[in-house]
Enzyme design. Structure first.
Site, PDB file in Angstrom:
ATOM      1  N   ASP A  15       0.811  -1.218   0.000  1.00  0.00           N
ATOM      2  CA  ASP A  15       0.000   0.000   0.000  1.00  0.00           C
ATOM      3  C   ASP A  15       0.846   1.270   0.000  1.00  0.00           C
ATOM      4  O   ASP A  15       0.491   2.272   0.614  1.00  0.00           O
ATOM      5  CB  ASP A  15      -0.960   0.012   1.211  1.00  0.00           C
ATOM      6  CG  ASP A  15      -1.724  -1.285   1.332  1.00  0.00           C
ATOM      7  OD1 ASP A  15      -2.191  -1.774   0.298  1.00  0.00           O
ATOM      8  OD2 ASP A  15      -1.832  -1.820   2.449  1.00  0.00           O
ATOM      9  N   HIS A  45      -4.126  -2.835  -6.545  1.00  0.00           N
ATOM     10  CA  HIS A  45      -3.458  -1.674  -7.128  1.00  0.00           C
ATOM     11  C   HIS A  45      -4.495  -0.646  -7.562  1.00  0.00           C
ATOM     12  O   HIS A  45      -5.406  -0.966  -8.307  1.00  0.00           O
ATOM     13  CB  HIS A  45      -2.603  -2.101  -8.319  1.00  0.00           C
ATOM     14  CG  HIS A  45      -1.423  -2.937  -7.912  1.00  0.00           C
ATOM     15  ND1 HIS A  45      -0.600  -3.572  -8.795  1.00  0.00           N
ATOM     16  CD2 HIS A  45      -0.918  -3.217  -6.697  1.00  0.00           C
ATOM     17  CE1 HIS A  45       0.352  -4.217  -8.142  1.00  0.00           C
ATOM     18  NE2 HIS A  45       0.166  -4.021  -6.862  1.00  0.00           N
TER      19      HIS A  45
END
Ligand code: IMP
Ligand code: MG
Length: 331
Positions: A15, A45
């Site tokens: 992340d 993503h």
């Protein structure tokens, strides 16, 4: 033989906006291939293309720019999830003929997912995508290969050429060897793992390390105690930064940037270009803190970023470029 490979890897616990970096690099038109080397749809993503937001889990971000996008032999693939992602990409007008899967990638089964959800999800905070059981079967050499499951048109011929961009999943502290085991994922998240796509390490050119100006962790990890969720300042950052998992929707635990760990991560990975994202979040929270040997508090964003730049410059010999980003859409 390829010309060179550039790699985007996570310098934290995932992340870190790898998707943003990969998508921008892939959009430059420089690369002939964009490849994933590890993990499965445990990753998430978030990518902006022409102002529109897209979320993918498995297909590399090259597909958004018409570049051949390879899911490599070190990846694990859940067939139905892959097909759902393919349909999503097709519906949004992207050329899905560019998506290729290595015949030697491993297939995640229903049983893998059930075992993960029943036995591991609670204890280890996994994403319940069947990742650990699938890699366990792979290592026990009783796995099912993509070549026996994935449609023929999607099969990769295993030839790389020209300029290659490798898209990391997760981050260095989730690496099965380097992370806080067993609170890790089951694959090699470090950039040398990209060589499993089929090129020698001498071909690696730039290593883009993705980080944020604060730390986040989704899932269970004693290094990120639940008490972090009670800290009003960290909660403010979590809310302003929309720190919820792309894959699981879980609230991520936020902590102040651990600069000692970040420096270690840069040096383990050999990062040449670092992008530290989300400066806008701490700017709007007006909270400028980090941990470096001790807890440090700064008066302004500039003071904090100058401190980070100086420490990285003096401690990380491979670094050639340090960039702070305040944008969710570009680096
Ligand atoms: P697994 O990969 O689903 O087995 O999860 C193992 C650990 O890695 C858990 O703590 C997950 O939350 C974490 N994890 C796996 N993939 C990601 C990711 O893409 N971003 C952030 N954390 C992840
Ligand atoms: Mg992610």
């Amino acid at each position: 033989m390829i010309e060179y490979a550039d790699i985007v890897c996570g310098l934290a616990w995932g992340d870190e906006a790898k998707g943003k970096i990969t998508s921008e690099l892939a959009g430059s038109g420089e690369y002939d291939f964009v490849c994933r080397w590890a993990g499965g749809n445990n990753a998430g993503h978030t990518v902006f293309v022409d102002g529109k937001k897209y979320k993918t889990h498995l297909v590399p971000s090259g597909v958004f720019h018409g570049v051949t996008s390879v899911i490599g032999p070190g990846c694990v693939v859940h067939e139905n999830s892959l097909m759902a992602e393919i349909r999503y990409l097709e519906k949004n007008g992207f050329d899905i003929s560019k998506v290729k899967v290595s015949p030697r990638a491993h297939i995640v089964s229903r049983l893998h997912i059930d075992e993960d959800a029943e036995k591991l999800a609670k204890k280890l905070g996994t994403t319940s995508k069947g990742i650990a059981p699938c890699y366990a079967d792979k290592m026990a050499r009783k796995g099912v290969l993509a070549k026996d499951v994935i449609p023929y048109w999607m099969m990769w011929d295993e030839n790389l050429s020209g300029k290659v961009l490798c898209e990391g999943a997760q981050g260095i502290w989730l690496d099965v060897d380097f992370g806080n085991y067993p609170y890790v994922t089951s694959s090699t998240t470090l950039p040398h793992g990209a060589c499993s796509l089929g090129f020698p390490i001498q071909m690696i050119r730039n290593i883009w390390g993705a980080a944020k100006v604060y730390d986040t962790r989704s899932g269970v990890d004693p290094d990120f105690p639940e008490s972090l969720l009670n800290d009003p300042e960290l909660l403010k950052i979590a809310d302003l930064g929309h720190e919820f998992g792309v894959t699981t929707g879980r609230r991520r635990k936020v902590n102040w940037l651990n600069l000692n760990k970040l420096i270690k991560a840069i040096n383990f990975t050999g990062t040449t270009h670092i992008v530290l994202s989300k400066t806008d979040v701490i700017e709007s929270a007006k909270l400028f803190k980090l941990h470096h040997n001790e807890h440090k508090v700064f008066d302004s964003l500039t003071e904090m970023t100058t401190y980070i730049t100086d420490r990285i410059t003096e401690s990380c010999p491979t670094i050639t470029k340090i960039k702070f980003s305040n944008s969710p859409t570009s680096i």
